[in-house]
Scaffold this motif. Structure first.
Motif, mmCIF file in Angstrom:
data_model
loop_
_atom_site.group_PDB
_atom_site.id
_atom_site.type_symbol
_atom_site.label_atom_id
_atom_site.label_comp_id
_atom_site.label_asym_id
_atom_site.label_seq_id
_atom_site.Cartn_x
_atom_site.Cartn_y
_atom_site.Cartn_z
ATOM 1 N N THR A 1 0.796 -1.234 0.000
ATOM 2 C CA THR A 1 0.000 0.000 0.000
ATOM 3 C C THR A 1 0.829 1.286 0.000
ATOM 4 O O THR A 1 0.316 2.341 -0.339
ATOM 5 C CB THR A 1 -0.924 0.042 1.240
ATOM 6 O OG1 THR A 1 -0.105 0.032 2.420
ATOM 7 C CG2 THR A 1 -1.858 -1.165 1.263
ATOM 8 N N GLN A 2 2.111 1.231 0.419
ATOM 9 C CA GLN A 2 2.897 2.479 0.493
ATOM 10 C C GLN A 2 4.299 2.241 -0.072
ATOM 11 O O GLN A 2 5.300 2.614 0.544
ATOM 12 C CB GLN A 2 3.004 2.979 1.943
ATOM 13 C CG GLN A 2 1.690 3.426 2.530
ATOM 14 C CD GLN A 2 1.906 4.261 3.801
ATOM 15 O OE1 GLN A 2 2.957 4.835 4.050
ATOM 16 N NE2 GLN A 2 0.864 4.328 4.623
ATOM 17 N N ARG A 3 4.357 1.647 -1.243
ATOM 18 C CA ARG A 3 5.647 1.246 -1.803
ATOM 19 C C ARG A 3 6.583 2.442 -2.023
ATOM 20 O O ARG A 3 7.774 2.381 -1.695
ATOM 21 C CB ARG A 3 5.425 0.477 -3.112
ATOM 22 C CG ARG A 3 6.689 -0.130 -3.687
ATOM 23 C CD ARG A 3 6.402 -0.937 -4.943
ATOM 24 N NE ARG A 3 5.928 -2.286 -4.647
ATOM 25 C CZ ARG A 3 6.738 -3.354 -4.659
ATOM 26 N NH1 ARG A 3 8.016 -3.221 -4.948
ATOM 27 N NH2 ARG A 3 6.249 -4.542 -4.389
ATOM 28 N N GLU A 4 6.061 3.540 -2.561
ATOM 29 C CA GLU A 4 6.929 4.691 -2.845
ATOM 30 C C GLU A 4 7.491 5.294 -1.555
ATOM 31 O O GLU A 4 8.666 5.656 -1.487
ATOM 32 C CB GLU A 4 6.177 5.752 -3.661
ATOM 33 C CG GLU A 4 5.896 5.325 -5.107
ATOM 34 C CD GLU A 4 7.145 4.853 -5.856
ATOM 35 O OE1 GLU A 4 8.204 5.505 -5.724
ATOM 36 O OE2 GLU A 4 7.069 3.816 -6.549
ATOM 37 N N GLU A 5 6.619 5.381 -0.540
ATOM 38 C CA GLU A 5 7.059 5.915 0.751
ATOM 39 C C GLU A 5 8.112 4.983 1.376
ATOM 40 O O GLU A 5 9.081 5.432 1.990
ATOM 41 C CB GLU A 5 5.845 6.043 1.683
ATOM 42 C CG GLU A 5 6.041 6.909 2.894
ATOM 43 C CD GLU A 5 6.184 8.403 2.592
ATOM 44 O OE1 GLU A 5 6.784 9.090 3.419
ATOM 45 O OE2 GLU A 5 5.709 8.853 1.516
ATOM 46 N N LEU A 6 7.917 3.677 1.159
ATOM 47 C CA LEU A 6 8.878 2.695 1.671
ATOM 48 C C LEU A 6 10.228 2.860 0.959
ATOM 49 O O LEU A 6 11.289 2.800 1.593
ATOM 50 C CB LEU A 6 8.311 1.284 1.483
ATOM 51 C CG LEU A 6 9.146 0.120 2.000
ATOM 52 C CD1 LEU A 6 9.406 0.223 3.511
ATOM 53 C CD2 LEU A 6 8.454 -1.218 1.708
#
Lengths: 300, 300
Positions: free
Chosen positions: B153-158
């Motif tokens: 759900t938050q790949r870019e933030e990861l």
């Protein structure tokens, strides 16, 4: 000292995400012999049909594997296995099995072979394994492999075998099936209680565990980046273990661990190409270098 | 040197083949803190509700865990998890999750805590983890944990987080999900390419792998006969690793391996009883003895 192996000689057709091979030389006795040949003279007992290419036998002989115990059955066909590996390739899907001449395999050791001090009974019926064992009149160390099929169908005969062998190889699922224990450490001790002096549980990509009266010992698999074909990994692991044990003058407790490390290294080579291809391209120097790296990795 | 952990504090209800516990103290920050407290002073940041028994906080303080960063949210309820382990207990079945006060967890570090040199960002949203990281103004080493939910759900933030941390813990399935690589060794290298200086892949009962620019290093799990409750194994493993690293003057390459061995040993204790019970009964002497045994086991 010489090492005898009794097991299957096969023509394998294998599909993995990396490609397909048809009728490649395989079988437990072949992978075991080839791996062990880097350590000690090997004597192979098996059966093939008239369709078995003589080039395969020549190739094994060039590795100093004595194939005088490889019977060619007139009018018969060689054992064939067709399998497929997908995803993480941890288990093979068997597509076809043709036992052919292996179905009536009833090995008879020549006097020379019967005198071999180290004996490996590759996967086969416990009744057949016991019959071979009874012929090995100068045995010093006998180790067997087995599989789920024999645990399900010949449990009593397998128990009798376990009272007669020094060591047993089996995989994690088989150890659980044989003992009814889910925890592998407890399962290992329970197998040891059935008779062998040592038990090695193979966990595929997760390594192996050794149980003996000296305690439990766990080894990770070699961190292999390129798994092309897992076929033969378990048998070449056993070949490395027994090959190394046969090559050293005695077996103090520590030797079994070192033997397992050699088995781990050999198996890591096996899976890097189809069938025997990677083992054909190695040599003792490369094996020893990989062992040294592995040993350093585990040192902290 | 002090070690800061930001993560969950939970009341866990767990059923395993060995029994049931209700509302036991748990959560990533708790298991991590308790394990790390055997090596270094720990500072815990988390949130609980008014229902949180003060005895739990007292117990952590007695282990020299500074709980001044544990916020009690007025009118709120503590994060609760209910799970069940069956069979080989390798994965938990989650029966109930009530995020409660954890759902709006927005940690604000006190000036003292913001100066902590070693920081562990336990599993949480990458956005929240980055916010904490930006407050850790004297950080020397920051390590994060993550899970499949954030990868989905938050790949870019990861990805942004991974460019900012020194190390990452994740399990085998998460490493595969994050990289699209089935082979774990390749997956490890790919995660390393995303930014961290080191990556530790946790494989549960099969041990752990370390990837860094010094190479790959694989460790088997400690051979544990009695697995009572696997809850907290991964977080106490991380607590052992980071606790040890925080306790030594510098971090030469070899220290990470020794740190992983400590994590392995601590995790092996955790699973021997429910929740924190086994860790409460241990001491540094027992931990060091088990480490010595483990080190000897891997020597051949």
């Amino acid at each position: 000292m010489p090492l005898l192996v009794v097991g299957s000689v096969a023509l394998d057709s294998v599909e993995t995400p990396h490609g397909i091979v048809e009728d490649a030389l395989g079988g437990s006795a072949v992978f075991f012999s080839y791996a062990a040949s880097y350590f000690t003279p090997v004597r192979l007992v098996g059966v093939v049909g008239e369709d078995f290419p003589s080039a395969h036998r020549d190739m094994l002989e060039r590795r100093k594997v004595d194939t005088s115990g490889l019977i060619i059955e007139k009018g018969g066909s060689t054992f064939r296995w067709r399998g497929k590996y997908e995803g993480d390739m941890s288990t093979a899907e068997t597509l076809e099995v043709h036992l052919n001449v292996l179905g009536t395999f009833d090995p008879d050791l020549s006097p020379k072979f019967a005198d071999t001090p180290f004996v490996f009974l590759a996967n086969g019926s416990p009744a057949m394994q016991r019959k071979v064992l009874s012929q090995a009149r100068k045995r010093q160390l006998v180790v067997a492999d087995t599989m789920n099929f024999w645990i399900e169908t010949q449990r009593e005969e397998l128990y009798a075998l376990l009272r007669e062998v020094d060591g047993l190889f089996l995989n994690d699922g088989e150890a659980r099936m044989l003992t009814g224990e889910i925890n592998l450490v407890r399962a290992g001790w329970k197998v040891l209680d059935l008779g062998p002096r040592f038990v090695i549980i193979k966990k595929g990509e997760h390594g192996a565990m050794l149980f003996s009266h000296d305690g439990v010992f766990v080894m990770p698999a070699f961190p292999t980046e390129e798994v092309v074909d897992p076929t033969g990994a378990g048998d070449s692991f056993a070949g490395g273990v027994l090959g190394y044990l046969s090559s050293v003058p005695d077996q103090p407790p520590g030797q079994l661990r070192r033997a397992m490390a050699y088995g781990t290294v050999i198996a890591s080579l096996t899976v890097e190409d189809f069938g025997l291809e990677r083992l054909k391209r190695t040599n003792r120097k490369e094996i020893d270098e990989r062992l040294h790296w592995y040993q350093q990795m585990l040192h902290f």
